[in-house]
Write a protein that holds these residues in place. Structure first.
Motif, PDB file in Angstrom:
ATOM      1  N   LEU C  54      40.105 -43.132  34.910  1.00  0.00           N
ATOM      2  CA  LEU C  54      41.339 -42.377  35.172  1.00  0.00           C
ATOM      3  C   LEU C  54      42.168 -43.054  36.257  1.00  0.00           C
ATOM      4  CD1 LEU C  54      39.992 -38.721  34.958  1.00  0.00           C
ATOM      5  CD2 LEU C  54      41.288 -39.994  33.258  1.00  0.00           C
ATOM      6  N   ALA C  55      41.474 -43.548  37.304  1.00  0.00           N
ATOM      7  CA  ALA C  55      42.197 -44.233  38.385  1.00  0.00           C
ATOM      8  C   ALA C  55      42.906 -45.465  37.853  1.00  0.00           C
ATOM      9  CB  ALA C  55      41.235 -44.612  39.507  1.00  0.00           C
ATOM     10  N   SER C  56      42.250 -46.180  36.928  1.00  0.00           N
ATOM     11  CA  SER C  56      42.882 -47.378  36.362  1.00  0.00           C
ATOM     12  C   SER C  56      44.124 -47.015  35.566  1.00  0.00           C
ATOM     13  CB  SER C  56      41.904 -48.118  35.448  1.00  0.00           C
ATOM     14  OG  SER C  56      40.803 -48.533  36.181  1.00  0.00           O
ATOM     15  N   ILE C  57      44.030 -45.935  34.799  1.00  0.00           N
ATOM     16  CA  ILE C  57      45.214 -45.495  34.041  1.00  0.00           C
ATOM     17  C   ILE C  57      46.351 -45.200  35.011  1.00  0.00           C
ATOM     18  CG2 ILE C  57      46.147 -43.668  32.562  1.00  0.00           C
ATOM     19  CD1 ILE C  57      43.403 -43.437  31.289  1.00  0.00           C
ATOM     20  N   PHE C 121      32.542 -56.456  37.134  1.00  0.00           N
ATOM     21  CA  PHE C 121      32.315 -57.250  38.351  1.00  0.00           C
ATOM     22  C   PHE C 121      32.602 -58.723  38.112  1.00  0.00           C
ATOM     23  CE2 PHE C 121      29.345 -53.827  39.931  1.00  0.00           C
ATOM     24  CZ  PHE C 121      30.252 -53.388  40.870  1.00  0.00           C
ATOM     25  N   SER C 122      32.185 -59.240  36.949  1.00  0.00           N
ATOM     26  CA  SER C 122      32.450 -60.654  36.663  1.00  0.00           C
ATOM     27  C   SER C 122      33.947 -60.900  36.676  1.00  0.00           C
ATOM     28  CB  SER C 122      31.908 -61.062  35.301  1.00  0.00           C
ATOM     29  OG  SER C 122      30.724 -60.408  35.029  1.00  0.00           O
ATOM     30  N   LEU C 123      34.670 -60.001  36.024  1.00  0.00           N
ATOM     31  CA  LEU C 123      36.123 -60.146  35.976  1.00  0.00           C
ATOM     32  C   LEU C 123      36.693 -60.070  37.389  1.00  0.00           C
ATOM     33  CD1 LEU C 123      38.591 -60.385  34.170  1.00  0.00           C
ATOM     34  CD2 LEU C 123      38.703 -57.927  34.056  1.00  0.00           C
ATOM     35  N   HIS C 124      36.192 -59.098  38.169  1.00  0.00           N
ATOM     36  CA  HIS C 124      36.699 -58.910  39.528  1.00  0.00           C
ATOM     37  C   HIS C 124      36.476 -60.164  40.370  1.00  0.00           C
ATOM     38  CE1 HIS C 124      37.715 -57.038  43.286  1.00  0.00           C
ATOM     39  NE2 HIS C 124      36.551 -57.402  43.784  1.00  0.00           N
ATOM     40  N   VAL C 127      39.121 -62.679  39.295  1.00  0.00           N
ATOM     41  CA  VAL C 127      40.557 -62.407  39.458  1.00  0.00           C
ATOM     42  C   VAL C 127      40.975 -61.892  40.830  1.00  0.00           C
ATOM     43  CG1 VAL C 127      40.822 -61.895  37.019  1.00  0.00           C
ATOM     44  CG2 VAL C 127      40.496 -60.032  38.617  1.00  0.00           C
ATOM     45  N   HIS C 128      40.024 -61.647  41.761  1.00  0.00           N
ATOM     46  CA  HIS C 128      40.461 -60.928  42.958  1.00  0.00           C
ATOM     47  C   HIS C 128      41.453 -61.699  43.829  1.00  0.00           C
ATOM     48  CE1 HIS C 128      37.141 -63.167  44.707  1.00  0.00           C
ATOM     49  NE2 HIS C 128      37.671 -62.949  45.881  1.00  0.00           N
ATOM     50  N   LEU C 136      44.812 -56.764  35.555  1.00  0.00           N
ATOM     51  CA  LEU C 136      43.867 -57.203  34.523  1.00  0.00           C
ATOM     52  C   LEU C 136      42.602 -56.346  34.562  1.00  0.00           C
ATOM     53  CD1 LEU C 136      44.187 -61.079  34.875  1.00  0.00           C
ATOM     54  CD2 LEU C 136      45.094 -59.644  33.080  1.00  0.00           C
ATOM     55  N   GLU C 137      42.107 -56.099  35.780  1.00  0.00           N
ATOM     56  CA  GLU C 137      40.917 -55.263  35.918  1.00  0.00           C
ATOM     57  C   GLU C 137      41.163 -53.871  35.347  1.00  0.00           C
ATOM     58  OE1 GLU C 137      39.792 -57.016  40.257  1.00  0.00           O
ATOM     59  OE2 GLU C 137      39.422 -54.904  39.914  1.00  0.00           O
TER      60      GLU C 137
END
Lengths: 219, 203, 217
Positions: C54-57, C121-124, C127-128, C136-137
């Motif tokens: 929900l936070a991402s949305i 986590f891998s994505l984070h 991309v961080h 993206l996350e």
């Protein structure tokens, strides 16, 4: 929208036809893996389940090179050029369609080669063909947005697999189950599986379509 | 009539690039963004074209005094910049067909003026960088943009290319809002006004 | 601060309730006490995922940095809770069903959740530093969030379950015992509060970090 879609598809196919990067990567990967499995097993493995799993694992991993469709736009600085003329939505849908075409072609080639190399007998030919078509296009639809994400962070391959695996697992599980039944003598109906694939990929496709403009910008 | 109004925009990457810049550009006007390397010329250009969003401040776009949503601005814009390329695996004709559907008489005339007509059926990656720059100029102008964003438009061009470019800019000036980021004083002189970003790298 | 104190007291109370007060379940014996840990842990792992989704949305809609901090913190907590769920679950499975891992539907679901967390986590990690990273996350998490009902409800249904129904298992008929139900509810509330407390703390940490980087530049 339709104009942009058609022109983008024509453009992507034409570039792919000239550079042959994606198709050669995918084909050589899948053919090498299929043949090496054939070599390693010496045609001994017999269980329909094992065959179905191997077949779909090959197709799934072949898909990881499709992120090159997006990566090419970023690497060659054409992403902004494309956006100057067409909306991100039409770019997304055109990539999705091209991705589907590529994945269906890969599934067809890998499927035939696998049957040939591993000497698998298919009892339900039409069911098998439908499953290959539906499964590979569902995979393509669901992984298009992942392909865009991995292209944007320029860490393709590995990341693509990590990100898409949890999401495509429902597809893989369902198609493996159905393909197993096609390889064995059981009579079954593939409709529920196809309905599931359709529902799942439509949902993910629509959500990706909505989200894509948020990431395909700021080049 | 197309107008861009920017109010107090700021942008930082790892360091602060610039802050509190306000400006307004309308059709018929042209603005040069000048300043040393690393002062954020390209970034400001991108922000004004809504290609990159600012950290703070707001930008408004109007067409005939009616506000239009920011994400549609790119459809009105023609961009010539180092970070934009035509499709390298297509010919110039194919690029034009991709973008506009057909090669019109206008296009043929422009290609003649840019001295590109005889090369139009060669694949772009066989071109020199100067010829690619000419392609980008052609592609941006053929769009008949309401706002023209030029980032170092004269780079890689020879003297005759620059001369043609200047002529084309002067011709299009009454119908277009032009924003140009440049290090070249001759290019900057083409514009009515200039925004000077004075801090260099890391300041 | 008040939240921390309340939660600490509740935690002690539930420990007392779980290990001393509540009688062991009829057939399962003393091992049944693990249910009061296992169920709340599983609940919090799921809750954390929902909050993060929900936070991402919200982040995608509003583009405010607080939401991405919320999503990241929630994923961090959810990750540890889902690992603990898997550990408590497989210990219990060893005792009850004879092996640590049975490819039971619920086990599959929690593994998938764990995989999504790992993928995030891998994505984070990658991309961080990227200015577009947060978007993206968020997009990835929303996609996973949308796919998750299929992962949790459809895929597991393809295999027969060892877990007792209903879905959030309350040990079915055996647990109808009021005392046990009460303890379970208290335990779930305690862990949810614990989640809220940690989330609040992490949000503070993220905010401080963000303010610091802002000042340095």
């Amino acid at each position: 929208m339709i104009k942009g879609l058609v022109r983008n598809i024509v453009k992507d196919l034409r570039i792919e036809f000239r550079s042959k990067v994606v198709i050669s990567l995918i084909l050589s990967f899948s053919v090498i893996v299929t043949i090496s499995i054939g070599f390693a097993s010496g045609g001994i493995i017999g269980s329909p389940m094992v065959h179905a799993i191997l077949l779909w694992v090959i197709i799934f991993f072949s898909g990881m090179n499709t992120s090159h469709l997006f990566y090419r736009e970023i690497e060659e600085h054409t992403a902004l050029f494309n956006l100057m003329y067409y909306s991100p939505e039409s770019i997304f849908v055109s990539k999705l369609i091209v991705n589907c075409i590529i994945m269906v072609a890969v599934a067809a080639i890998v499927g035939l080669l696998y049957l040939f190399v591993m000497d698998v007998s298919v009892y339900n030919v039409s069911g098998f063909a439908i499953m290959m078509l539906a499964g590979s296009s569902a995979l393509a639809v669901c992984t298009t947005i992942i392909a865009a994400i991995t292209a944007l962070v320029q860490a393709r391959g590995g990341l693509f697999t990590i990100l898409s695996f949890p999401i495509t697992l429902p597809i893989i599980t369902v198609v493996i189950k159905s393909t197993t039944q096609c390889f064995s003598k059981e009579i079954y109906s593939s409709w529920s599986a196809i309905l599931f694939l359709l529902a799942f990929s439509t949902l993910l496709g629509v959500v990706s379509y909505i989200l894509f403009p948020y990431i395909w910008r700021e080049f | 009539m197309f107008t861009i109004k920017a109010h107090n925009i700021s942008k930082r990457y790892s360091y602060r690039l610039f802050s509190n810049i306000s400006c307004s550009v309308s059709t018929g006007e042209s603005v040069a963004i000048v300043g040393p390397n690393g002062s954020g010329k390209s970034t400001l250009l991108k922000i004004l074209g809504n290609i990159v969003s600012p950290d703070s401040g707001r930008i408004e776009y109007f067409e005939n005094k009616e506000p239009i949503p920011a994400h549609t601005v790119i459809h009105y814009a023609g961009i010539v910049a180092p970070y934009i390329q035509c499709y390298n695996h297509l010919t110039l004709t194919e690029n034009i067909i991709f973008a506009f559907g057909s090669v019109t008489d206008d296009a043929i005339e422009l290609l003649h003026r840019l001295d590109m007509y005889q090369h139009k059926d060669k694949v772009l990656h066989t071109y020199s960088t100067g010829m690619q720059q000419r392609c980008k100029i052609a592609m941006a102008l053929l769009k008949k943009p309401k706002v023209l964003l030029l980032d170092e438009p004269g780079s890689n061009l020879d003297d005759s290319g620059r001369k043609i470019l200047f002529e084309l800019i002067k011709e299009i000036q009454p119908f277009t809002a032009i924003i140009m980021a440049t290090n070249d004083s001759r290019e900057a002189k083409l514009c009515h006004r200039s925004i000077v970003l004075d801090k260099g790298i890391g300041a | 601060m008040v939240l921390i104190i309340i939660d600490a007291l509740l935690m002690l109370a539930s420990l007392y309730l779980i290990y001393i007060w509540v009688p062991p379940a009829a057939i399962l014996g003393e091992t049944s006490r693990i249910v009061y840990l296992h169920v709340p842990l599983a609940w919090v792992s799921t809750l954390a995922f929902i909050v993060a989704g929900l936070a991402s949305i919200q982040y995608i809609r509003k583009n405010a940095i607080e939401y991405i901090h919320c999503a990241r913190s929630s994923v961090h907590i959810g990750f540890f809770f889902s690992i603990l769920t898997v550990i408590t679950g497989s210990l219990w499975a060893k005792v009850m069903w004879g092996s640590y891992w049975n490819w039971d539907p619920r086990e599959t679901s929690i593994t998938l959740l764990l995989l999504i967390y790992i993928a995030y986590f891998s994505l984070h990690q990658i991309v961080h530093t990227n200015p577009k990273g947060a978007m993206l996350e968020s997009v990835y998490l929303v996609i996973a969030f949308v796919a998750s009902p299929f992962l949790i409800f459809v895929v597991p249904r393809l295999y027969p379950s060892l877990h007792p129904e209903p879905v959030i298992n309350t040990q079915g008929a055996i647990l109808l015992d009021t005392e046990m139900r009460l303890v379970l509810i208290i335990s779930v509330v305690t862990f949810t509060l614990f989640y809220a407390t940690v989330l609040k703390l992490l949000l503070k940490v993220y905010k401080l970090e963000y303010v610091c980087t802002e000042d340095v530049s």
